[in-house]
Scaffold this motif. Structure first.
Motif, PDB file in Angstrom:
ATOM      1  N   MET A   1      11.252  -8.088  41.809  1.00  0.00           N
ATOM      2  CA  MET A   1       9.699  -8.144  41.891  1.00  0.00           C
ATOM      3  C   MET A   1       9.208  -7.052  42.228  1.00  0.00           C
ATOM      4  SD  MET A   1       8.107 -11.300  40.597  1.00  0.00           S
ATOM      5  CE  MET A   1       5.739 -11.219  42.225  1.00  0.00           C
ATOM      6  N   LEU A   2       8.654  -7.276  43.804  1.00  0.00           N
ATOM      7  CA  LEU A   2       8.659  -5.875  44.037  1.00  0.00           C
ATOM      8  C   LEU A   2       9.028  -4.189  44.262  1.00  0.00           C
ATOM      9  CD1 LEU A   2       7.008  -8.361  46.826  1.00  0.00           C
ATOM     10  CD2 LEU A   2       5.935  -6.745  45.188  1.00  0.00           C
ATOM     11  N   GLY A   3      10.378  -4.220  43.942  1.00  0.00           N
ATOM     12  CA  GLY A   3      11.510  -3.473  44.319  1.00  0.00           C
ATOM     13  C   GLY A   3      11.920  -3.356  45.768  1.00  0.00           C
ATOM     14  N   LEU A   4      11.962  -4.077  46.382  1.00  0.00           N
ATOM     15  CA  LEU A   4      11.836  -4.082  47.804  1.00  0.00           C
ATOM     16  C   LEU A   4      13.234  -4.550  48.229  1.00  0.00           C
ATOM     17  CD1 LEU A   4       8.550  -4.563  49.555  1.00  0.00           C
ATOM     18  CD2 LEU A   4       9.787  -2.260  49.067  1.00  0.00           C
ATOM     19  N   SER A   5      13.364  -4.636  49.506  1.00  0.00           N
ATOM     20  CA  SER A   5      15.007  -5.393  49.878  1.00  0.00           C
ATOM     21  C   SER A   5      14.099  -7.160  50.416  1.00  0.00           C
ATOM     22  CB  SER A   5      15.923  -5.105  50.845  1.00  0.00           C
ATOM     23  OG  SER A   5      15.205  -4.503  51.881  1.00  0.00           O
ATOM     24  N   LYS A   6      15.445  -7.836  50.440  1.00  0.00           N
ATOM     25  CA  LYS A   6      14.473  -9.286  50.833  1.00  0.00           C
ATOM     26  C   LYS A   6      14.661  -8.684  52.501  1.00  0.00           C
ATOM     27  CE  LYS A   6      16.456 -13.760  51.858  1.00  0.00           C
ATOM     28  NZ  LYS A   6      17.565 -14.464  52.887  1.00  0.00           N
ATOM     29  N   ARG A   7      15.021  -8.088  53.074  1.00  0.00           N
ATOM     30  CA  ARG A   7      14.587  -7.850  54.374  1.00  0.00           C
ATOM     31  C   ARG A   7      13.383  -7.550  55.181  1.00  0.00           C
ATOM     32  NH1 ARG A   7      13.997 -10.000  58.892  1.00  0.00           N
ATOM     33  NH2 ARG A   7      14.171  -8.066  60.897  1.00  0.00           N
ATOM     34  N   SER A   8      12.988  -5.624  54.107  1.00  0.00           N
ATOM     35  CA  SER A   8      11.350  -5.078  53.940  1.00  0.00           C
ATOM     36  C   SER A   8      10.682  -6.174  54.032  1.00  0.00           C
ATOM     37  CB  SER A   8      11.516  -4.291  52.633  1.00  0.00           C
ATOM     38  OG  SER A   8      13.133  -3.145  52.910  1.00  0.00           O
ATOM     39  N   VAL A   9      10.907  -7.502  52.941  1.00  0.00           N
ATOM     40  CA  VAL A   9       9.972  -7.770  52.868  1.00  0.00           C
ATOM     41  C   VAL A   9       9.349  -8.871  53.981  1.00  0.00           C
ATOM     42  CG1 VAL A   9       9.079 -10.327  51.398  1.00  0.00           C
ATOM     43  CG2 VAL A   9      10.110  -8.281  50.503  1.00  0.00           C
ATOM     44  N   GLU A  10      10.819  -8.798  54.106  1.00  0.00           N
ATOM     45  CA  GLU A  10      10.553 -10.708  56.054  1.00  0.00           C
ATOM     46  C   GLU A  10      10.017 -10.044  56.690  1.00  0.00           C
ATOM     47  OE1 GLU A  10      15.109 -11.310  55.913  1.00  0.00           O
ATOM     48  OE2 GLU A  10      14.870 -12.624  55.089  1.00  0.00           O
ATOM     49  N   LYS A  11       9.957  -8.043  56.904  1.00  0.00           N
ATOM     50  CA  LYS A  11       9.637  -7.382  58.168  1.00  0.00           C
ATOM     51  C   LYS A  11       8.304  -7.742  58.002  1.00  0.00           C
ATOM     52  CE  LYS A  11      11.528  -4.238  60.142  1.00  0.00           C
ATOM     53  NZ  LYS A  11      12.058  -4.685  60.838  1.00  0.00           N
ATOM     54  N   ALA A  12       7.517  -7.027  56.534  1.00  0.00           N
ATOM     55  CA  ALA A  12       6.422  -6.856  56.389  1.00  0.00           C
ATOM     56  C   ALA A  12       5.323  -8.052  56.380  1.00  0.00           C
ATOM     57  CB  ALA A  12       6.459  -7.140  54.518  1.00  0.00           C
ATOM     58  N   ILE A  13       6.218  -9.446  56.484  1.00  0.00           N
ATOM     59  CA  ILE A  13       5.515 -10.769  56.813  1.00  0.00           C
ATOM     60  C   ILE A  13       5.421 -10.904  57.906  1.00  0.00           C
ATOM     61  CG2 ILE A  13       6.052 -12.792  56.148  1.00  0.00           C
ATOM     62  CD1 ILE A  13       6.978 -12.696  53.525  1.00  0.00           C
ATOM     63  N   GLU A  14       6.525 -10.641  58.747  1.00  0.00           N
ATOM     64  CA  GLU A  14       6.585 -10.580  59.683  1.00  0.00           C
ATOM     65  C   GLU A  14       5.275 -10.120  61.053  1.00  0.00           C
ATOM     66  OE1 GLU A  14      10.173  -9.542  61.556  1.00  0.00           O
ATOM     67  OE2 GLU A  14      10.933 -10.887  61.090  1.00  0.00           O
ATOM     68  N   ARG A  15       4.515  -8.854  59.917  1.00  0.00           N
ATOM     69  CA  ARG A  15       3.977  -7.725  60.771  1.00  0.00           C
ATOM     70  C   ARG A  15       2.388  -8.579  60.347  1.00  0.00           C
ATOM     71  NH1 ARG A  15       7.643  -3.921  58.886  1.00  0.00           N
ATOM     72  NH2 ARG A  15       5.844  -3.484  56.714  1.00  0.00           N
ATOM     73  N   LEU A  16       2.792  -9.157  59.477  1.00  0.00           N
ATOM     74  CA  LEU A  16       1.128  -9.656  58.884  1.00  0.00           C
ATOM     75  C   LEU A  16       0.987 -10.844  59.580  1.00  0.00           C
ATOM     76  CD1 LEU A  16       1.610  -9.159  54.831  1.00  0.00           C
ATOM     77  CD2 LEU A  16      -0.192  -8.477  56.234  1.00  0.00           C
ATOM     78  N   ILE A  17       1.369 -11.690  60.282  1.00  0.00           N
ATOM     79  CA  ILE A  17       1.900 -12.928  61.070  1.00  0.00           C
ATOM     80  C   ILE A  17       1.858 -12.116  62.510  1.00  0.00           C
ATOM     81  CG2 ILE A  17       2.987 -15.242  62.049  1.00  0.00           C
ATOM     82  CD1 ILE A  17       5.016 -15.228  59.402  1.00  0.00           C
ATOM     83  N   TYR A  18       2.627 -11.367  63.073  1.00  0.00           N
ATOM     84  CA  TYR A  18       2.058 -11.020  64.462  1.00  0.00           C
ATOM     85  C   TYR A  18       0.829 -10.222  64.477  1.00  0.00           C
ATOM     86  CZ  TYR A  18       6.414 -13.083  65.360  1.00  0.00           C
ATOM     87  OH  TYR A  18       7.816 -14.260  65.189  1.00  0.00           O
ATOM     88  N   ARG A  19       0.722  -9.145  64.102  1.00  0.00           N
ATOM     89  CA  ARG A  19      -0.390  -8.032  64.119  1.00  0.00           C
ATOM     90  C   ARG A  19      -1.477  -8.536  64.114  1.00  0.00           C
ATOM     91  NH1 ARG A  19       0.357  -3.410  60.413  1.00  0.00           N
ATOM     92  NH2 ARG A  19      -0.427  -4.459  58.796  1.00  0.00           N
ATOM     93  N   ASP A  20      -1.308  -9.751  61.726  1.00  0.00           N
ATOM     94  CA  ASP A  20      -2.997 -10.014  61.605  1.00  0.00           C
ATOM     95  C   ASP A  20      -3.421 -10.916  62.121  1.00  0.00           C
ATOM     96  OD1 ASP A  20      -3.360  -6.737  60.920  1.00  0.00           O
ATOM     97  OD2 ASP A  20      -1.621  -7.459  58.847  1.00  0.00           O
ATOM     98  N   GLY A  21      -2.700 -11.481  62.299  1.00  0.00           N
ATOM     99  CA  GLY A  21      -2.839 -12.966  61.936  1.00  0.00           C
ATOM    100  C   GLY A  21      -3.000 -14.360  60.704  1.00  0.00           C
ATOM    101  N   ILE A  22      -2.736 -13.682  60.003  1.00  0.00           N
ATOM    102  CA  ILE A  22      -2.668 -14.050  59.315  1.00  0.00           C
ATOM    103  C   ILE A  22      -0.668 -15.758  58.893  1.00  0.00           C
ATOM    104  CG2 ILE A  22      -2.226 -14.195  57.207  1.00  0.00           C
ATOM    105  CD1 ILE A  22      -2.546 -11.098  56.343  1.00  0.00           C
ATOM    106  N   PRO A  23      -2.275 -16.635  59.068  1.00  0.00           N
ATOM    107  CA  PRO A  23      -0.678 -17.673  58.949  1.00  0.00           C
ATOM    108  C   PRO A  23       0.047 -17.712  57.829  1.00  0.00           C
ATOM    109  CG  PRO A  23      -2.882 -18.718  58.206  1.00  0.00           C
ATOM    110  CD  PRO A  23      -3.029 -16.855  57.944  1.00  0.00           C
ATOM    111  N   ILE A  24       1.011 -17.317  57.371  1.00  0.00           N
ATOM    112  CA  ILE A  24       1.882 -16.876  56.107  1.00  0.00           C
ATOM    113  C   ILE A  24       2.667 -18.259  56.570  1.00  0.00           C
ATOM    114  CG2 ILE A  24       3.661 -16.628  55.048  1.00  0.00           C
ATOM    115  CD1 ILE A  24       2.236 -13.552  55.382  1.00  0.00           C
ATOM    116  N   VAL A  25       3.497 -19.252  55.602  1.00  0.00           N
ATOM    117  CA  VAL A  25       4.912 -19.989  55.797  1.00  0.00           C
ATOM    118  C   VAL A  25       5.507 -19.935  54.936  1.00  0.00           C
ATOM    119  CG1 VAL A  25       3.626 -21.943  57.450  1.00  0.00           C
ATOM    120  CG2 VAL A  25       3.344 -21.967  55.081  1.00  0.00           C
ATOM    121  N   ALA A  26       6.923 -20.773  54.881  1.00  0.00           N
ATOM    122  CA  ALA A  26       8.013 -20.767  53.765  1.00  0.00           C
ATOM    123  C   ALA A  26       8.481 -22.547  53.011  1.00  0.00           C
ATOM    124  CB  ALA A  26       9.127 -19.996  54.523  1.00  0.00           C
ATOM    125  N   ILE A  27       8.811 -21.763  52.041  1.00  0.00           N
ATOM    126  CA  ILE A  27       9.738 -23.075  51.202  1.00  0.00           C
ATOM    127  C   ILE A  27      10.887 -22.646  51.273  1.00  0.00           C
ATOM    128  CG2 ILE A  27       8.676 -22.430  49.189  1.00  0.00           C
ATOM    129  CD1 ILE A  27       8.270 -25.877  48.475  1.00  0.00           C
TER     130      ILE A  27
END
Length: 86
Positions: A1-27
């Motif tokens: 949908m975004l045109g990104l690999s699964k790994r790229s999405v995971e890395k972006a989410i890790e950055r949002l969690i660790y760098r920005d403190g956004i409490p993203i969780v998963a189902i």
């Protein structure tokens, strides 16, 4: 949908969690995988279940691999105890 690999999405989410403190969780359930922002403590804990399960599985694997006597294992390997079954 975004045109990104699964790994790229995971890395972006890790950055949002660790760098920005956004409490993203998963189902992570059959047919229902994705990320979300929990609205309350119950949703946060539900979203952390998959990660906690993954940690338990990883800890069991580490314990099992560390418990193997490597000398005995390699001797058994030479003796054909671990014949290929796959």
């Amino acid at each position: 949908m975004l045109g990104l690999s699964k790994r790229s999405v995971e890395k972006a989410i890790e950055r949002l969690i660790y760098r920005d403190g956004i409490p993203i969780v998963a189902i992570k359930q059959a047919g229902h995988n994705g990320y979300y922002l929990p609205r309350n403590e119950e949703e946060r804990q539900e979203g952390l279940q998959a990660y906690k399960g993954q940690i338990r599985t990883s800890q069991r694997r580490v314990s099992k691999v560390e418990s193997v006597d490597l000398v005995k294992f390699h001797q058994a390997l030479k003796e054909g105890v671990y014949a290929r079954t796959v």
